[in-house]
Design a protein around this motif. Sequence first.
Motif, PDB file in Angstrom:
ATOM      1  N   ALA A   1      93.732  -8.326  80.850  1.00 12.88           N
ATOM      2  CA  ALA A   1      94.237  -7.082  80.265  1.00 12.88           C
ATOM      3  C   ALA A   1      95.457  -6.572  81.018  1.00 12.88           C
ATOM      4  O   ALA A   1      96.431  -6.109  80.406  1.00 12.88           O
ATOM      5  CB  ALA A   1      93.133  -6.024  80.264  1.00 12.88           C
TER       6      ALA A   1
ATOM      7  N   ILE B   1      87.845  -6.496  76.521  1.00 15.14           N
ATOM      8  CA  ILE B   1      89.250  -6.583  76.922  1.00 15.14           C
ATOM      9  C   ILE B   1      90.110  -5.556  76.192  1.00 15.14           C
ATOM     10  O   ILE B   1      91.039  -4.985  76.762  1.00 15.14           O
ATOM     11  CB  ILE B   1      89.792  -8.007  76.719  1.00 15.14           C
TER      12      ILE B   1
ATOM     13  N   LEU C   1      92.927  -2.832  77.331  1.00 14.72           N
ATOM     14  CA  LEU C   1      94.281  -2.956  76.809  1.00 14.72           C
ATOM     15  C   LEU C   1      94.694  -1.710  76.034  1.00 14.72           C
ATOM     16  O   LEU C   1      95.853  -1.301  76.058  1.00 14.72           O
ATOM     17  CB  LEU C   1      94.338  -4.189  75.892  1.00 14.72           C
TER      18      LEU C   1
END
Length: 276
Positions: free
Chosen positions: A49, A96, A100
Motif C-alpha cells: 500500500a 490493502i 490505500l
Amino acid sequence: MSIITLTTDFGTKDHFVGAIKGTIYGELPDARIVDISHLISPFNITETAYILKNAYKSFPDGSIHIIGVDSELNLENKHIALKLDNHYFICPDNGIISLLASEIKPEKIVEINIHDRVETSFPVLDVFVKVACHIARGGTLEIIGRVIPEFKQIVELQPSISPDNTTISGNIIYVDNYGNSISNISKKLFQEIGKGRDFEVLANRYSFKKIYSKYSDIVDFSLPKDQRQKDGSRMAIFNSANYLEIAMYRSNSNTVGSASSLLGLNYRDVLIVKFI
C-alpha cells in the motif's frame, strides 16, 4: 489504450511476471504495461500500500493497477475491482484498499465473479488480467462483478493519538532500498496534532528533536568538506511522500550503515512523537 501497472511480490527470478505480461499482450497487443515493483516483501500488504499509494498518482487518470500480493482466492480473501481517484485497482480484498484509500473513498467497488468461467490456480494471471483487459477496452465494472458497499478494513497499523493530544504512536511500515525506516505518521497528522509545539521523536533508544525537510539539510555547507563528517549521521525527515522517516545521511548498508541495520528500526517497530 489505458496503462496497466503491475505491483507484486513475485520477484524477477521466476516466470510469473513474464507470463502475466505475455497474457496481457495476447489479449491487448497495443497494451502499455508498467512495472511498479515486483520486490514487495512476501505477503506484506502494508508495504504494498505504501509503494502503490505513492506511485499511482503519477499515472494518468484511467490507469489500471493490478496488485498481486496475497492474492490467492479463499473464503476470507475475495477478489475485488474498484474505481478510486479516477484510477482502477484489481486486487484481493485483504485490507490493502483500506490502507490505500485512507483519505479517498472509492467511487465503485465490485466483487469479481468470473471465477466460475476461469479455471485457475494463478488468479493474477487468469482472472486479474482478464478484468484489466476488460476495463482497458472500455468495459464496466458491473460486467465482471457485483457491486458491494465496502471492503475489508485493517486498523492494526494505523497511528494512534493519546486522549490529551500529546502523543502520536506509530509504526515502521516500510524499509526502503537505502535502509531508511519509514513510519505511518504523516506530516499532515503531525501538524494537526502538534499545532507548532516542540516535540521529541522516540525510535528505540534514540531521540530526535528536529525533523528535516531534505536529507542534505543536515550538512553545514559553510564548512570545508573534510570537516563536515555527516555521512552516516542519523536524522528524522519528512520524506518525499510526506511521511516521518528515520534515516542515516547518505546511508549505505555496506559502508556507513542504515537506520534499519544500525538503529534496529524494522517493519512494525514502534515510533513515538511526544509534544511538549
